[in-house]
Every structure is written in C-alpha cells, then in structure tokens.
Design an enzyme around this catalytic site. Structure first.
Site, mmCIF file in Angstrom:
data_model
loop_
_atom_site.group_PDB
_atom_site.id
_atom_site.type_symbol
_atom_site.label_atom_id
_atom_site.label_comp_id
_atom_site.label_asym_id
_atom_site.label_seq_id
_atom_site.Cartn_x
_atom_site.Cartn_y
_atom_site.Cartn_z
ATOM 1 N N GLY A 201 0.830 -1.209 0.000
ATOM 2 C CA GLY A 201 0.000 0.000 0.000
ATOM 3 C C GLY A 201 0.859 1.250 0.000
ATOM 4 O O GLY A 201 1.960 1.257 0.545
ATOM 5 N N LYS A 202 0.323 2.291 -0.625
ATOM 6 C CA LYS A 202 1.057 3.547 -0.762
ATOM 7 C C LYS A 202 0.080 4.688 -0.629
ATOM 8 O O LYS A 202 -1.059 4.572 -1.085
ATOM 9 C CB LYS A 202 1.607 3.615 -2.187
ATOM 10 C CG LYS A 202 3.091 3.689 -2.280
ATOM 11 C CD LYS A 202 3.495 3.838 -3.724
ATOM 12 C CE LYS A 202 4.438 2.726 -4.037
ATOM 13 N NZ LYS A 202 4.610 2.310 -5.320
ATOM 14 N N GLY A 203 0.489 5.756 -0.027
ATOM 15 C CA GLY A 203 -0.416 6.904 0.067
ATOM 16 C C GLY A 203 0.346 8.101 0.579
ATOM 17 O O GLY A 203 1.581 8.064 0.676
ATOM 18 N N ARG A 204 -0.428 9.159 0.945
ATOM 19 C CA ARG A 204 0.226 10.358 1.469
ATOM 20 C C ARG A 204 0.934 10.048 2.786
ATOM 21 O O ARG A 204 1.894 10.694 3.159
ATOM 22 C CB ARG A 204 -0.806 11.451 1.689
ATOM 23 C CG ARG A 204 -1.352 11.957 0.378
ATOM 24 C CD ARG A 204 -2.501 12.927 0.578
ATOM 25 N NE ARG A 204 -3.257 13.044 -0.661
ATOM 26 C CZ ARG A 204 -4.498 13.467 -0.759
ATOM 27 N NH1 ARG A 204 -5.152 13.830 0.325
ATOM 28 N NH2 ARG A 204 -5.104 13.529 -1.923
ATOM 29 N N TYR A 205 0.394 9.060 3.485
ATOM 30 C CA TYR A 205 0.947 8.707 4.804
ATOM 31 C C TYR A 205 2.331 8.056 4.695
ATOM 32 O O TYR A 205 3.098 8.032 5.641
ATOM 33 C CB TYR A 205 -0.009 7.724 5.510
ATOM 34 C CG TYR A 205 -0.178 6.423 4.740
ATOM 35 C CD1 TYR A 205 0.733 5.385 4.878
ATOM 36 C CD2 TYR A 205 -1.232 6.257 3.834
ATOM 37 C CE1 TYR A 205 0.590 4.210 4.148
ATOM 38 C CE2 TYR A 205 -1.373 5.095 3.103
ATOM 39 C CZ TYR A 205 -0.463 4.078 3.261
ATOM 40 O OH TYR A 205 -0.585 2.921 2.531
ATOM 41 N N GLY A 206 2.644 7.471 3.540
ATOM 42 C CA GLY A 206 3.878 6.710 3.378
ATOM 43 C C GLY A 206 3.585 5.405 2.668
ATOM 44 O O GLY A 206 2.799 5.380 1.712
ATOM 45 N N LYS A 221 4.455 -0.312 8.511
ATOM 46 C CA LYS A 221 4.014 0.972 7.969
ATOM 47 C C LYS A 221 5.193 1.922 8.087
ATOM 48 O O LYS A 221 5.727 2.138 9.178
ATOM 49 C CB LYS A 221 2.809 1.488 8.764
ATOM 50 C CG LYS A 221 2.227 2.767 8.217
ATOM 51 C CD LYS A 221 0.872 3.032 8.868
ATOM 52 C CE LYS A 221 0.324 4.393 8.498
ATOM 53 N NZ LYS A 221 -0.951 4.656 9.165
ATOM 54 N N ASP A 322 -10.307 9.245 12.157
ATOM 55 C CA ASP A 322 -10.083 9.049 10.710
ATOM 56 C C ASP A 322 -10.611 7.681 10.281
ATOM 57 O O ASP A 322 -9.956 6.926 9.560
ATOM 58 C CB ASP A 322 -8.608 9.207 10.358
ATOM 59 C CG ASP A 322 -8.397 9.417 8.854
ATOM 60 O OD1 ASP A 322 -9.396 9.713 8.150
ATOM 61 O OD2 ASP A 322 -7.256 9.287 8.382
#
Ligand code: ADE
Length: 495
Positions: A201-206, A221, A322
């Site tokens: 998984g990839k996103g703004r969070y890392g 993570k 969230d």
C-alpha cells in the site's frame, strides 16, 4: 518450527548482472526506473519506482518464493537484512530486477547417485548433524538475542517453544508497563530483524509493506517524513494504553532509525492478507451473513475504542478521528480490525483528562461529519469526537451494504458521496454537499426487502443525524448489529 530450517540448507541468491551491490549506480530520488513487477500486489507486469527490488523469502511452512517490484521511499530501505528466511536485493537500472537466478544452497546439482549403503550412511550422518545443528542454533539464537536484550531475553526464550514466536512474545505478560507493546529494547530488536518483502500500500501517509520476521509475516508501515506526528501519536497510544482486542489492529513494535540525515519511522503490526476493507469490497460481493460479520466486528472494534474501562487493566476512552474503509482491515477469519491511531484522541473521565495530541493532520474529507466541515465541532468536548466517528462508521456501513447481494442484486463498489463530489474532493466540495445541501448517501432500495438488512439501513440513518448528540453510540450500533446477525435465517424456498 520454521526457525529450525538448516542454515546449510539455506538459499543462495545468484544475482544477475547489475544487481551486485558494488556495481550499482544509484538513481536520484526523482529519477524513476521501470521494474519487473511479480508479486500478488502488482497491478501490471511492470512498475515504476526509485529502484527495483528482488526479495527471496521462505515463510512458515511454505516453499521459498521470489517477489519482484519497486521501491520508492527512503533509499536506505534498500539495505535489506539478509536472514535465513529472506534475502533482499535492490538495483537501480530499468528492469535490473528481471533476470535473477535463484538456487538452493543445499542442492548440489552434480551430486552423483551413490549406492544404497553409502547413501544410508550419509543420511544417518546428516540426521545426526541436523540434530546437533538444531541444538546449537537454538543456543546461538538465544545468546544473540540475550546479549542484545538483557532481561527481556527471558520472554524470547519462552517464546521459542511455540509455533509463532511473535504470538508467544506478545502473549507473555511482559509488556511496556501499562501499554500494549513489548519492552522498548525488544521492540527495537524485533524491528531490526524485519526484512521488507513487498509493498502492499502507498499513500500520502507513506507506505505499507509486508515484512518477514523469522519467517512470520508482519506489516510495516513506513511513515513519510511529513506525517511523523502520526507515528508519534500511534506509538504513544499503543505503548501507553492496553489495546489488545480482536478488532483492533495488533501492535508489535515501533522503531525510529536515523541514517545519514534521514529519519525512518516504522510501525510494525500484525499482517492481514486480505488487506483493507476498502480493498476487500472492491474484490468481492458479499452474502448478507458475511456483510453482517464484517459490520459487527468493526462495530466491536469501535465500541472498544470508545469505551473507558476502569481499573488496573483499564483503558481511556479513545476516539479514532479518521475512520474509513481504508483504515479497517479484514483478517483471515473475515472479522475486521480497526487500524491507524495516528489521529486518535484520548479521554479519561476519572481524571477529566482530554488528550488531543498535536498532530496537524486532519481526518479524510470524504468522511468528515457536518460539524467538522462547518467548523462547529466543540473541540474541547471529547464526546464530539466520538460522534464524528459514528458519522464515518455509518458511511462504512453504507459501503458494505452496496456490496451485499440481496435477491441476486448487488452494486459495484463506490466510495461515499461518489455521485455528489469529484475524486479527491476539497473541503468546500464536501461542505456544500453535507452541510449546505444536507445530503447523505442513497441507501440501496433492495435493503428494504430483507428484514435484517432493513435494520442495517435504519442504523445508517441514525448514524447520520445532523444533530451529533442524537446519533447512535458505538455500543448501541454493536448491540443492534449483534442482534440482527442472530436473526433466524429466512427458511429457504424449495420448489
Ligand atoms: N494494509 C495496511 N495495513 C495492513 C496490515 N496490517 N496488513 C495488511 N495490509 C495492510
């Protein structure tokens, strides 16, 4: 136990030209290379990243497998730690991860066939050596960990008798004071023994990676540097609150490392093969029983977060802030667990203590309650945060309901408000729909045809009252869903 795989029988990675650690030319951060992608999470046969990866991994009870893919985060992540279970290589030219030969160290291809008695003798000698090796290996491992861990080695020693070292380690009573985690030194040791296998998984969070710890899968993570406050908050909560619950993502370790001038922030948790509820719903439509199982279990997780438990084994009330289908994971038993406590707030009635943390991050706009969007939320009142969680939970129930098959009918997966706001909606987009126009997602008509799912539909409506304090509580949601899931099944009509 997998840790008993002979070292001599380990895998040797013959790395093709361009993969050798000495001869690489590192790409700069913004220079992307194309790589071969071969792992269960590849969307296409190729991917683009800052470098290419090849990982050879032997998991508990499985044959060794090769994973190929892309790496994107900090280049330091390329320093995979080779262990007896994993070998990790990175390279920096397009498709340099494609041509890799893998052989088993313990198979000699030229081994001649030897006649019966000689072979039997060899087998006997090998068995003896293996027995000796096992004893020595266990002693070595204990010594290695013990020298690093001091007192905490006792737990590790105890854990080596079981099948899952991690499970035993976490089940032992020795955790960080009142928190859910292992002692800090053990957390660091565990973290540094994890090898990254594949990015899931990839996103703004890392990024989220599947990692391997002594042959057991774990989730890692890796927080982007701009989201370091979420790492601090989540680490703090897991280490100060006793949060072991079937429906809350299980914490293993947190680790911060500084190399050169960059800081790496890792959060290591249980790994769940099915991924998030968001991923799961894209992949498959649900029979009503499964839909309810997912909903009930997620509600149990939320109710546990929200409740304050008094006493020595107690916990403060926690609001998530969230909640969304991407932050709910589906376990192998098809129960959900809630993840990502990076924005959570805590409250203890006894000491009338409200801990909001200081994370500049805000929740996901699509899931924001009207009082968050019109900035009317009372930020000094803990209950307000629980009410916003309930709004978001109603949206998750709606995502589940759309994917539920009733009388042979099901809809495609869609995110909440998909028909009212653009992709990646702005705060203003959401505010117009949710506050000005007072819209809520359309509840599928077919739910009314089913006595259980019509109950689910009513519950969504009660999560979406504009007046926050009128909404259902998480505990009420949990109890009602439990009741609905015990509803006697409709007798099947047979012709
Ligand atoms: N995606 C995010 N967290 C995960 C986890 N713990 N297991 C599997 N996939 C994930």
């Amino acid at each position: 136990m997998t840790s008993e795989i002979p070292r001599k029988g380990l895998l040797m990675l013959l790395v093709a030209l361009g993969l050798t650690k000495g001869g690489v030319v590192k790409a700069s951060r913004d220079q992307l290379v194309n790589c071969t992608c071969e792992n269960p999470h590849c969307k296409k046969p190729t991917c683009q990243g800052a470098w290419c990866t090849v990982v050879l991994v032997r998991e508990q009870g499985r044959h060794p497998q090769v994973y190929r893919g892309c790496g994107n985060m900090n280049p330091e992540l390329c320093l995979g730690r080779p262990t007896e279970f994993v070998n990790h290589h990175c390279c920096y030219r397009s498709f340099c991860n494609h041509n890799v030969s893998l052989v088993l160290d313990d198979v000699d291809p030229h081994l001649p066939l030897i006649l019966g008695p000689v072979l039997a003798l060899l087998i006997l000698v090998a068995l003896g050596a293996l027995g000796l090796w096992r004893v020595r290996r266990r002693q070595e491992k204990q010594r290695g960990l013990h020298s690093d861990l001091g007192e905490s080695s006792l737990i590790l020693k105890a854990s080596e008798q079981g099948d899952s070292m991690l499970g035993d380690l976490l089940d032992s009573d020795c955790t960080t004071g009142s928190g859910s985690g292992l002692p800090f030194l053990v957390q660091r040791t565990v973290a540094r023994q994890v090898a990254l296998v594949e990015c899931v998984g990839k996103g703004r969070y890392g990024e989220v990676w599947r990692g391997s710890w002594h042959g057991e899968s774990v989730a890692v993570k890796i927080f982007s540097s701009r989201d370091e406050q979420s790492w601090f908050r989540e680490t703090e909560i897991y280490n100060t609150v006793l949060l072991r619950h079937d429906n809350i993502l299980g914490f293993i370790a947190s680790d911060m490392t500084s190399r050169n001038s960059s800081t790496q922030l890792w959060l290591i948790t249980h790994f769940h093969e099915h991924g998030s509820l968001y991923d799961f719903l894209q992949r498959q439509p649900l029979e009503p029983q499964l839909a309810l199982r997912l909903a009930v279990s997620a509600a149990c997780g939320l109710a546990h977060l929200h409740v304050e438990i008094f006493g020595t084994q107690g916990k403060p009330a926690i609001a998530h802030r969230d909640l969304k289908s991407r932050n709910v994971l589906v376990k192998s038993d098809l129960q959900c667990c809630i993840a990502d406590l990076g924005l959570a707030v805590m409250h203890s009635q006894g000491s009338d203590y409200l801990d909001i943390g200081n994370n500049p991050r805000v929740g996901t706009k699509r899931y924001m309650a009207p009082e968050v969007l019109d900035e009317q939320i009372r930020t000094d009142c803990f209950e307000s945060y629980k009410w916003t969680d309930v709004w978001a939970f109603g949206l998750v129930l709606w995502e589940i309901a759309r994917r539920t098959i009733i009388n042979g009918i099901v809809e495609d997966y869609r995110p909440p408000f998909y028909d009212m706001v653009p992709n990646d909606p702005s705060f203003e987009d959401m505010k117009k729909v949710v506050c000005t126009d007072q819209q809520t997602p359309t509840i599928p008509n077919r739910l009314a045809a089913d006595p259980v799912l019509s109950g689910l539909a009513q519950m969504m409506r009660e999560c979406w009252y504009p007046n926050p304090s009128a909404r259902l509580t998480a505990l009420r949601i949990k109890k009602t869903l439990q009741k609905l899931s015990h509803h006697p099944e409709k007798p099947k009509v047979t012709h």
